[in-house]
Design a protein around this motif. Sequence first.
Motif, short mmCIF file in Angstrom:
data_model
loop_
_atom_site.label_atom_id
_atom_site.label_comp_id
_atom_site.label_asym_id
_atom_site.label_seq_id
_atom_site.Cartn_x
_atom_site.Cartn_y
_atom_site.Cartn_z
N LYS A 188 0.90 -1.18 0.04
CA LYS A 188 0.11 0.12 0.28
C LYS A 188 0.91 1.37 0.05
CE LYS A 188 -4.01 -1.96 1.99
NZ LYS A 188 -5.26 -1.74 2.74
N LEU A 189 2.01 1.08 -0.22
CA LEU A 189 2.92 2.23 -0.31
C LEU A 189 3.97 2.27 -1.50
CD1 LEU A 189 3.61 4.28 2.03
CD2 LEU A 189 5.59 3.31 2.77
N PRO A 190 3.29 2.40 -2.53
CA PRO A 190 3.92 2.25 -3.89
C PRO A 190 4.98 3.44 -4.11
CG PRO A 190 1.67 2.83 -4.37
CD PRO A 190 1.89 2.64 -2.98
N SER A 191 4.58 4.70 -3.60
CA SER A 191 5.28 5.99 -3.92
C SER A 191 5.76 6.75 -2.65
CB SER A 191 4.47 6.84 -4.83
OG SER A 191 3.36 7.33 -4.27
N PHE A 192 6.57 7.91 -2.73
CA PHE A 192 6.80 8.70 -1.78
C PHE A 192 5.74 9.35 -1.27
CE2 PHE A 192 8.43 12.80 0.08
CZ PHE A 192 8.94 11.88 1.21
N LEU A 193 4.69 9.91 -2.32
CA LEU A 193 3.55 10.75 -2.09
C LEU A 193 2.67 9.88 -1.20
CD1 LEU A 193 2.05 13.17 -2.72
CD2 LEU A 193 1.12 12.24 -4.75
N ASP A 194 2.53 8.28 -1.35
CA ASP A 194 1.62 7.89 -0.53
C ASP A 194 2.23 7.81 0.85
OD1 ASP A 194 -0.21 6.73 -2.38
OD2 ASP A 194 1.35 5.51 -3.24
N ALA A 195 3.38 7.80 1.09
CA ALA A 195 4.33 7.98 2.40
C ALA A 195 3.67 9.48 3.08
CB ALA A 195 5.51 7.78 2.48
N VAL A 196 3.84 10.56 2.20
CA VAL A 196 3.66 11.67 2.62
C VAL A 196 1.88 11.69 3.04
CG1 VAL A 196 3.31 14.12 1.90
CG2 VAL A 196 5.08 12.87 1.17
N TRP A 197 0.99 11.29 2.10
CA TRP A 197 -0.26 11.15 2.58
C TRP A 197 -0.42 10.26 4.04
CZ3 TRP A 197 -5.16 12.44 1.91
CH2 TRP A 197 -6.06 11.94 2.31
N TRP A 198 0.29 9.24 4.15
CA TRP A 198 0.23 8.64 5.44
C TRP A 198 0.48 9.48 6.49
CZ3 TRP A 198 4.23 7.74 8.62
CH2 TRP A 198 3.93 6.81 9.81
N SER A 199 1.78 10.10 6.44
CA SER A 199 2.28 11.05 7.51
C SER A 199 1.30 12.48 7.84
CB SER A 199 3.75 11.68 6.87
OG SER A 199 4.62 12.26 7.93
N VAL A 200 0.93 12.87 6.92
CA VAL A 200 -0.10 13.79 6.97
C VAL A 200 -1.22 13.37 7.84
CG1 VAL A 200 -1.77 15.53 5.83
CG2 VAL A 200 0.56 15.41 5.16
N SER A 201 -1.82 12.21 7.57
CA SER A 201 -3.19 11.82 8.19
C SER A 201 -2.77 11.29 9.49
CB SER A 201 -3.80 10.81 7.23
OG SER A 201 -2.82 9.55 7.01
N THR A 202 -1.62 10.85 9.63
CA THR A 202 -1.15 10.46 11.02
C THR A 202 -0.99 11.64 11.91
OG1 THR A 202 -0.14 8.41 10.03
CG2 THR A 202 0.69 9.00 12.26
N ILE A 203 -0.21 12.63 11.44
CA ILE A 203 0.17 13.92 12.27
C ILE A 203 -1.05 14.66 12.61
CG2 ILE A 203 0.80 15.58 10.70
CD1 ILE A 203 3.26 15.92 12.39
N THR A 204 -1.86 14.51 11.85
CA THR A 204 -3.06 15.28 12.03
C THR A 204 -4.19 14.57 12.85
OG1 THR A 204 -4.16 14.62 10.01
CG2 THR A 204 -2.95 16.86 9.97
N THR A 205 -3.81 13.65 13.31
CA THR A 205 -4.61 12.62 14.04
C THR A 205 -5.97 12.01 13.45
OG1 THR A 205 -5.73 13.88 15.65
CG2 THR A 205 -3.36 13.27 16.25
N VAL A 206 -5.89 12.15 12.03
CA VAL A 206 -7.06 11.74 11.25
C VAL A 206 -7.08 10.15 11.00
CG1 VAL A 206 -8.21 11.81 8.98
CG2 VAL A 206 -7.44 13.84 10.06
N GLY A 207 -5.81 9.76 10.67
CA GLY A 207 -5.60 8.35 10.91
C GLY A 207 -6.66 7.57 9.97
N TYR A 208 -6.70 7.69 8.65
CA TYR A 208 -7.86 6.77 8.03
C TYR A 208 -7.66 5.45 7.90
CZ TYR A 208 -9.15 11.37 5.80
OH TYR A 208 -9.53 12.59 5.53
N GLY A 209 -6.20 4.87 8.01
CA GLY A 209 -6.10 3.44 8.23
C GLY A 209 -5.83 2.71 6.88
N ASP A 210 -6.01 3.60 5.70
CA ASP A 210 -5.85 3.14 4.21
C ASP A 210 -4.35 2.60 4.22
OD1 ASP A 210 -4.74 5.75 4.42
OD2 ASP A 210 -5.47 6.24 2.51
N ILE A 211 -3.30 3.21 4.74
CA ILE A 211 -2.02 2.83 4.91
C ILE A 211 -1.45 2.39 6.18
CG2 ILE A 211 0.48 3.49 4.26
CD1 ILE A 211 -0.84 5.19 2.24
N ILE A 212 -1.25 1.16 6.48
CA ILE A 212 -0.63 0.84 7.93
C ILE A 212 0.74 0.35 7.76
CG2 ILE A 212 -1.14 -0.75 9.70
CD1 ILE A 212 -4.03 -0.88 8.65
#
Length: 101
Positions: free
Chosen positions: A23-47
């Motif tokens: 679920k982490l094919p690109s650096f942009l996906d890692a940025v997406w995960w990081s933003v959702s994690t640091i904002t405490t949204v935590g979608y759970g699409d990338i774990i």
Amino acid sequence: MANLSIFAGAGILYGLEKEMNPKLPSFLDAVWWSVSTITTVGYGDIIPLTAWGKVTGMGLMLFGTAIFGSFTALFATILMKPEMDEVEEGVHDLQQRMGQN
């Protein structure tokens, strides 16, 4: 500081898991995960799959909570400052009156 943390968290996760996390094919996906994690949204699409990836996520969660708590405290201070100045002035006046008697 928050932006630096977002990109540092994304870089760490991407470096740790780019070849093992489907679920982490690109650096942009890692940025997406990081933003959702640091904002405490935590979608759970990338774990994170690795232990260090999970530790990175926990660090971002704690740091995000602290950052947004600081923003809230700063905003509250700005809103309350005029009232606090008025209270301090009233206390100062009261102290002067008591000193005169």
